[in-house]
Design a protein around this motif. Sequence first.
Motif, PDB file in Angstrom:
ATOM      1  N   SER A 268      47.016  25.252 -23.936  1.00 26.84           N
ATOM      2  CA  SER A 268      46.062  24.270 -24.458  1.00 26.84           C
ATOM      3  C   SER A 268      44.679  24.470 -23.863  1.00 26.84           C
ATOM      4  O   SER A 268      43.661  24.344 -24.555  1.00 26.84           O
ATOM      5  N   ALA A 269      44.642  24.755 -22.564  1.00 21.94           N
ATOM      6  CA  ALA A 269      43.350  24.833 -21.892  1.00 21.94           C
ATOM      7  C   ALA A 269      42.561  26.071 -22.286  1.00 21.94           C
ATOM      8  O   ALA A 269      41.353  25.984 -22.531  1.00 21.94           O
ATOM      9  N   ILE A 270      43.213  27.220 -22.368  1.00 18.96           N
ATOM     10  CA  ILE A 270      42.483  28.428 -22.766  1.00 18.96           C
ATOM     11  C   ILE A 270      41.911  28.248 -24.171  1.00 18.96           C
ATOM     12  O   ILE A 270      40.733  28.504 -24.425  1.00 18.96           O
ATOM     13  N   GLY A 271      42.756  27.788 -25.093  1.00 17.13           N
ATOM     14  CA  GLY A 271      42.263  27.542 -26.446  1.00 17.13           C
ATOM     15  C   GLY A 271      41.190  26.473 -26.473  1.00 17.13           C
ATOM     16  O   GLY A 271      40.182  26.607 -27.178  1.00 17.13           O
ATOM     17  N   GLY A 272      41.385  25.392 -25.715  1.00 19.62           N
ATOM     18  CA  GLY A 272      40.434  24.296 -25.720  1.00 19.62           C
ATOM     19  C   GLY A 272      39.093  24.666 -25.124  1.00 19.62           C
ATOM     20  O   GLY A 272      38.037  24.270 -25.633  1.00 19.62           O
ATOM     21  N   ILE A 273      39.111  25.421 -24.044  1.00 16.14           N
ATOM     22  CA  ILE A 273      37.857  25.854 -23.414  1.00 16.14           C
ATOM     23  C   ILE A 273      37.063  26.734 -24.372  1.00 16.14           C
ATOM     24  O   ILE A 273      35.861  26.536 -24.577  1.00 16.14           O
ATOM     25  N   VAL A 274      37.752  27.710 -24.963  1.00 17.30           N
ATOM     26  CA  VAL A 274      37.065  28.603 -25.911  1.00 17.30           C
ATOM     27  C   VAL A 274      36.563  27.819 -27.117  1.00 17.30           C
ATOM     28  O   VAL A 274      35.426  27.999 -27.569  1.00 17.30           O
ATOM     29  N   GLY A 275      37.402  26.911 -27.635  1.00 20.11           N
ATOM     30  CA  GLY A 275      37.004  26.129 -28.797  1.00 20.11           C
ATOM     31  C   GLY A 275      35.822  25.225 -28.523  1.00 20.11           C
ATOM     32  O   GLY A 275      34.909  25.097 -29.352  1.00 20.11           O
ATOM     33  N   SER A 276      35.805  24.563 -27.374  1.00 13.89           N
ATOM     34  CA  SER A 276      34.705  23.659 -27.020  1.00 13.89           C
ATOM     35  C   SER A 276      33.380  24.399 -26.912  1.00 13.89           C
ATOM     36  O   SER A 276      32.361  23.981 -27.477  1.00 13.89           O
ATOM     37  N   ILE A 277      33.401  25.487 -26.169  1.00  9.83           N
ATOM     38  CA  ILE A 277      32.156  26.230 -25.939  1.00  9.83           C
ATOM     39  C   ILE A 277      31.714  26.956 -27.200  1.00  9.83           C
ATOM     40  O   ILE A 277      30.533  26.920 -27.585  1.00  9.83           O
ATOM     41  N   ILE A 300      36.671  21.874 -40.856  1.00  9.20           N
ATOM     42  CA  ILE A 300      37.519  23.032 -41.159  1.00  9.20           C
ATOM     43  C   ILE A 300      38.582  23.211 -40.075  1.00  9.20           C
ATOM     44  O   ILE A 300      39.755  23.486 -40.362  1.00  9.20           O
ATOM     45  N   ALA A 301      38.182  23.043 -38.818  1.00  8.43           N
ATOM     46  CA  ALA A 301      39.132  23.194 -37.706  1.00  8.43           C
ATOM     47  C   ALA A 301      40.262  22.169 -37.802  1.00  8.43           C
ATOM     48  O   ALA A 301      41.443  22.495 -37.585  1.00  8.43           O
ATOM     49  N   PHE A 302      39.935  20.925 -38.122  1.00 12.70           N
ATOM     50  CA  PHE A 302      40.966  19.885 -38.241  1.00 12.70           C
ATOM     51  C   PHE A 302      41.939  20.182 -39.374  1.00 12.70           C
ATOM     52  O   PHE A 302      43.142  19.963 -39.249  1.00 12.70           O
ATOM     53  N   LEU A 303      41.415  20.668 -40.509  1.00 11.98           N
ATOM     54  CA  LEU A 303      42.280  20.967 -41.647  1.00 11.98           C
ATOM     55  C   LEU A 303      43.238  22.118 -41.324  1.00 11.98           C
ATOM     56  O   LEU A 303      44.393  22.116 -41.767  1.00 11.98           O
ATOM     57  N   LEU A 304      42.773  23.081 -40.542  1.00 16.80           N
ATOM     58  CA  LEU A 304      43.629  24.206 -40.161  1.00 16.80           C
ATOM     59  C   LEU A 304      44.668  23.822 -39.106  1.00 16.80           C
ATOM     60  O   LEU A 304      45.646  24.543 -38.907  1.00 16.80           O
ATOM     61  N   GLN A 308      49.147  24.923 -38.263  1.00 12.98           N
ATOM     62  CA  GLN A 308      49.448  25.380 -36.901  1.00 12.98           C
ATOM     63  C   GLN A 308      50.497  24.479 -36.254  1.00 12.98           C
ATOM     64  O   GLN A 308      51.425  24.959 -35.575  1.00 12.98           O
ATOM     65  N   ASN A 309      50.407  23.167 -36.467  1.00 12.87           N
ATOM     66  CA  ASN A 309      51.368  22.244 -35.873  1.00 12.87           C
ATOM     67  C   ASN A 309      52.753  22.361 -36.515  1.00 12.87           C
ATOM     68  O   ASN A 309      53.771  22.193 -35.843  1.00 12.87           O
ATOM     69  N   VAL A 310      52.791  22.629 -37.808  1.00 13.96           N
ATOM     70  CA  VAL A 310      54.084  22.843 -38.466  1.00 13.96           C
ATOM     71  C   VAL A 310      54.806  24.021 -37.824  1.00 13.96           C
ATOM     72  O   VAL A 310      56.003  23.946 -37.512  1.00 13.96           O
ATOM     73  N   GLY A 339      44.961  24.259 -29.268  1.00 13.50           N
ATOM     74  CA  GLY A 339      43.914  23.808 -28.358  1.00 13.50           C
ATOM     75  C   GLY A 339      42.530  24.186 -28.854  1.00 13.50           C
ATOM     76  O   GLY A 339      41.581  23.392 -28.755  1.00 13.50           O
ATOM     77  N   PHE A 340      42.398  25.400 -29.400  1.00 11.36           N
ATOM     78  CA  PHE A 340      41.116  25.850 -29.946  1.00 11.36           C
ATOM     79  C   PHE A 340      40.667  24.944 -31.084  1.00 11.36           C
ATOM     80  O   PHE A 340      39.522  24.458 -31.114  1.00 11.36           O
ATOM     81  N   LEU A 341      41.551  24.696 -32.049  1.00  8.10           N
ATOM     82  CA  LEU A 341      41.200  23.904 -33.223  1.00  8.10           C
ATOM     83  C   LEU A 341      40.899  22.448 -32.865  1.00  8.10           C
ATOM     84  O   LEU A 341      39.957  21.844 -33.392  1.00  8.10           O
ATOM     85  N   ALA A 342      41.693  21.886 -31.960  1.00  8.18           N
ATOM     86  CA  ALA A 342      41.509  20.479 -31.581  1.00  8.18           C
ATOM     87  C   ALA A 342      40.235  20.254 -30.790  1.00  8.18           C
ATOM     88  O   ALA A 342      39.736  19.127 -30.715  1.00  8.18           O
ATOM     89  N   ALA A 343      39.679  21.326 -30.199  1.00 12.82           N
ATOM     90  CA  ALA A 343      38.500  21.180 -29.343  1.00 12.82           C
ATOM     91  C   ALA A 343      37.187  21.314 -30.094  1.00 12.82           C
ATOM     92  O   ALA A 343      36.122  21.060 -29.524  1.00 12.82           O
ATOM     93  N   CYS A 344      37.234  21.673 -31.364  1.00 12.36           N
ATOM     94  CA  CYS A 344      36.006  22.025 -32.079  1.00 12.36           C
ATOM     95  C   CYS A 344      35.149  20.831 -32.488  1.00 12.36           C
ATOM     96  O   CYS A 344      34.052  21.016 -33.009  1.00 12.36           O
TER      97      CYS A 344
END
Length: 436
Positions: A268-277, A300-304, A308-310, A339-344
Amino acid sequence: MPHSRGKGSRPAYRLYILLLLFLLNSLSYADRHLFSILIPAVKAEFGVSDSLLGLIGGPGFIISYVLCSMPLARLADRWSRRGVLALAATLWSAATAACGAAANITQLALARFAVGIGEAGGLPPSQSILASLFGEDRRSAAMGVLASGTYFGLILGLVGGAAVAAEWGWRAAFFALALPGFPLALLFWFTGPRRQRQDVAPGAGREGPSFWASVRMFWNIKSLRLIAIGVGTFNIFGYAGAVWMPAYFMRSHGMSIIEAGAWLGMGSAIGGIVGSIASGAMVDRLRVRGEHWQLRLPAIAFLLAFPQNVVMFMMPGGAGINLGGTHIPAVAMVTMLGGFLAACWAGPSFSAAARLVAQSQRAQATAMLVVIINVIGSMIGPSLSGFVSDMLMGRLGEESLRISLLIMSLLTLAGGMLFWRASTHYARDLAAREVI
């Protein structure tokens, strides 16, 4: 926006404050997420149900957070953003330590309530300070860096908390994460930026609009309202996952507390950090082609996020790959994308809010977003998913939590559609407000 004279205009000082705010934000979220990794140990000691733990993890924290966010933000806008943030960090650190000292579930619930009060005073003044220090061309990127502290906090809370709990017990984990908050709060009190004259709206007077007048004004900005409702809807699932994903990793994928904390935290953190920045930097570049990109990218990130969750919740337990003698769970790799998508949303959204209101109202606008997001998301998500899991337990056993979270993930689609709608109104709202 021209920067103020003095040390606040120096690039090195702006980066220093960004780093300090990042550390405080990281610690705030570490204290918040620590509870989720300790749920099994707390449940074993106090003998309580998933439903009750969901109430403590969700409403038990969020009620105080929501009630105090707007008043503390108003105090920050009218008194001192620096002072409110420093005092808030001191309070949430003391309350986290009190969680470790709790002798029963009631005391633990009260301590979590106090953590919520402290953390309510963290994000709004932080966002307001950054909006004053960074111009429009770099504001989304700076707020993206601040938002990435959420995911550093996730690593610290889940991985660090799990490691301390496994070695010395769950109480020691609360004490360990409480300690750094005190020196950081003191440092910010002495070195944080003082309010500048241009941070006060011309002619606003000392009192300014009343509390409810401010709330109505923010609510009447359609794109701002849709941002709040969109993120809140998305986070019904998001906050449910924040509380219950560690338990899902343990129950459905056979992980220990250390493994669940490490894989979930890192993924979650690696994806979230990259997604946030990345999202903040991308929006700063894309919006020159059209203001709608400020909010279209998060949409777009939320729709994708739904497909991913499925994949994540339909994945069989134990699936993964062996790399260099290490088994890497497939669910952890999918969590990285999640994590990437949720952080955008964070950097672009808070930057949008800062542009839609006067400088002297930015902390309050952020607080209104936070309140609505948490009323919709945190108040509902953790407790509802725990309730559904308990309802399915008789039929599905340990897999009940998997299906509960899968059902909740449908709400990511609704969040994406609301954000898309917000993007169609943003440029008009920006022009109508005529703010920087």
